[in-house]
Design an enzyme around this catalytic site. Structure first.
Site, PDB file in Angstrom:
ATOM      1  N   CYS A   1      -1.221  -4.539   8.702  1.00  9.02           N
ATOM      2  CA  CYS A   1      -0.695  -3.324   9.034  1.00  9.02           C
ATOM      3  C   CYS A   1       0.158  -3.117  10.447  1.00  9.02           C
ATOM      4  O   CYS A   1       0.904  -1.935  10.633  1.00  9.02           O
ATOM      5  CB  CYS A   1      -1.812  -2.141   9.083  1.00  9.02           C
TER       6      CYS A   1
ATOM      7  N   CYS B   1       0.935  -1.198   0.080  1.00  7.61           N
ATOM      8  CA  CYS B   1       0.031   0.042   0.157  1.00  7.61           C
ATOM      9  C   CYS B   1       0.740   1.240   0.004  1.00  7.61           C
ATOM     10  O   CYS B   1       0.315   2.345  -0.263  1.00  7.61           O
ATOM     11  CB  CYS B   1      -0.994   0.015   1.298  1.00  7.61           C
TER      12      CYS B   1
END
Ligand code: FES
Length: 142
Positions: free
Chosen positions: A106, A33
């Site tokens: 994440c 990302c």
């Protein structure tokens, strides 16, 4: 979707910013990302142990990345480097009362950045040590 604890760390991040003249800095980027976290640390010796005296982070990323960075810095403050090296992603996620399954990855950013900051500190410490003279090394080998 997110726990109250995650939302609280996102809304009021702890230890946000950068340390001036840090002892160690680490940065991690999620290649998928493009989000990133940078962690800076100040280290103090207490009873012969290297301990994180101060820690700050900057995260360009999603809610989960900011919340895990905030919580990771909170967990690391006052801990020895040896203790921090044992931190796991699961521990951080558990302390945040969970993350949506798609967001668990994440939580890697903060831990990776923190461990790189410790490596940076340790490599600076090694380079500060005086190299042994060749004469001393030769005498030892006799
Ligand atoms: Fe990039 Fe969460 S989506 S770190």
């Amino acid at each position: 979707m997110y726990s109250k604890k995650v939302l609280n760390h996102f809304a009021k991040p702890r230890n946000l910013g950068e340390i001036k003249n840090p002892d160690g800095v680490g940065e991690a980027i999620n290649p998928v990302c493009g989000d990133s976290t940078k962690i800076s640390i100040k280290v103090k010796k207490i009873d012969g142990k290297a301990v994180v005296d101060d820690i700050k982070f900057r995260t360009l990323g999603c809610v989960a990345a900011v919340a895990t960075s905030s919580l990771t810095t909170e967990l690391a403050k006052g801990k020895s480097l040896a203790e921090i090296k044992k931190f796991t992603r699961d521990q951080v996620v558990w302390k945040l009362h969970g993350l949506p399954i798609k967001k668990v990855h994440c939580s890697n950013l903060a831990l990776d950045a923190l461990k790189k900051a410790i490596q940076d500190y340790q490599s600076k410490q090694r380079s500060k040590q005086k190299p042994k003279s060749i004469k001393k090394i030769r005498n030892k080998s006799k």
